[in-house]
Write a protein that holds these residues in place. Sequence first.
Motif, PDB file in Angstrom:
ATOM      1  N   TRP A 147       2.576   9.055   8.548  1.00  0.00           N
ATOM      2  CA  TRP A 147       2.511   7.652   8.161  1.00  0.00           C
ATOM      3  C   TRP A 147       1.957   7.529   6.744  1.00  0.00           C
ATOM      4  CZ3 TRP A 147       4.436   3.729  11.074  1.00  0.00           C
ATOM      5  CH2 TRP A 147       4.617   3.956  12.449  1.00  0.00           C
ATOM      6  N   ARG A 148       2.385   6.491   6.042  1.00  0.00           N
ATOM      7  CA  ARG A 148       1.749   6.108   4.782  1.00  0.00           C
ATOM      8  C   ARG A 148       1.555   4.590   4.781  1.00  0.00           C
ATOM      9  NH1 ARG A 148       4.997   3.468   1.149  1.00  0.00           N
ATOM     10  NH2 ARG A 148       7.260   3.800   1.277  1.00  0.00           N
ATOM     11  N   LYS A 149       0.585   4.145   4.021  1.00  0.00           N
ATOM     12  CA  LYS A 149       0.292   2.714   3.922  1.00  0.00           C
ATOM     13  C   LYS A 149       1.188   2.101   2.855  1.00  0.00           C
ATOM     14  CE  LYS A 149      -2.553  -0.832   4.901  1.00  0.00           C
ATOM     15  NZ  LYS A 149      -1.820  -1.905   4.202  1.00  0.00           N
ATOM     16  N   GLY A 150       1.880   1.018   3.215  1.00  0.00           N
ATOM     17  CA  GLY A 150       2.678   0.280   2.261  1.00  0.00           C
ATOM     18  C   GLY A 150       1.902  -0.903   1.708  1.00  0.00           C
ATOM     19  N   LYS A 151       2.496  -1.601   0.772  1.00  0.00           N
ATOM     20  CA  LYS A 151       1.847  -2.768   0.187  1.00  0.00           C
ATOM     21  C   LYS A 151       1.780  -3.885   1.215  1.00  0.00           C
ATOM     22  CE  LYS A 151       1.797  -5.718  -3.895  1.00  0.00           C
ATOM     23  NZ  LYS A 151       2.425  -5.996  -5.206  1.00  0.00           N
ATOM     24  N   ASP A 152       0.620  -4.539   1.330  1.00  0.00           N
ATOM     25  CA  ASP A 152       0.418  -5.595   2.318  1.00  0.00           C
ATOM     26  C   ASP A 152       1.451  -6.701   2.189  1.00  0.00           C
ATOM     27  OD1 ASP A 152      -1.756  -4.271   3.321  1.00  0.00           O
ATOM     28  OD2 ASP A 152      -3.254  -5.579   2.396  1.00  0.00           O
TER      29      ASP A 152
END
Length: 347
Positions: free
Chosen positions: A153-158
Amino acid sequence: MESFEFQFSELIPGLPEELGLDCLTRLPYTTHRLASAVCRRWHQLISSRDFYYHRRKSGATRHLACLIQALPPAYTATGWKLCTSLSYGITVFDPLSQSWDRIPPIPQYPDGLPLFCHIASTEGKLVVMGGWNPETYDPIVDVFVYDFTRCAWRKGKDMPSERSFFAIGASDGRIYIAGGHDGSKNSLKSAWVYDLRSDEWTELPEMNQRRDECEGLMVGSEFWVVSGYDTERQGMFDSSAEVYDLDSGEWRVVDQAWETGRCPRACVGMGKDGKLKNWSEAAPSVRVGACGMVIGTQLLVTGSEYQGAPQNFCLMEREGGQNSKITKMSIPEEYSGFVQSGCCVEV
């Protein structure tokens, strides 16, 4: 992608570049993580967007069903069932191998997905966004992207703002959202698009009317937003739909597209005749809480025969746009929980 060019010599020692590329193209997606670790050239190739489109053009990709599904209940060491609220995870069903698996939890949410979160997929990636914090029930704006190549997983822009129960669809590396309601329960008619490649959000023209609890559907180069209701008409689902043309950037209204008063969530599909279909009508065994999705040439529908009955899973071939006889599936116990929503991932 119309063309594919990768200037690597001897991807596989002793073989011409074309044959080496053909061999790597045929690798099952389940081997991509290990294959990427062989060398830097393989890693750059396998993780590239061009390689994904090359595999798809070559017919080497596979269609999977990704389901937001209730996890099995937890038990104490003595065998007593713990009285806890339902937790959800992402189940993966491969119709070719008839295998079931579960994607690792999002690191920020190790005990279960955000409640009522939304999922969509494009370019072999799975995107999870929005929903409610499972502990506080507060709406969240988190965006997470799962890469099947790296199994991570990676964090995307909110998301630009809090939004729940919205319509979602995906096409060509972009995720489209519209409608739903804000943190104050006010229905929305705004729409946005998230670009996975640039990790940026762009606002789209507003819809003609506010639509809470609407359902999204991609049909070619069109994003359909089906039914929903305005704040003052709580629960009174509209029969119309609004369609965003990805090429022209304009919305149009389709009247009488859906059954008035019926919730469209997770059970909307498109028939060969260009009319919306209700997947709950596919079979009596899935008429309650139906969730349906097209996975390649097949249709997977889940649901119950009546309220409180066990979940049923049915699969049918779709030849020439028509549905053939439906087949009820036998499901492993750990994957038999309620399915909230789902999408197809081509990987």
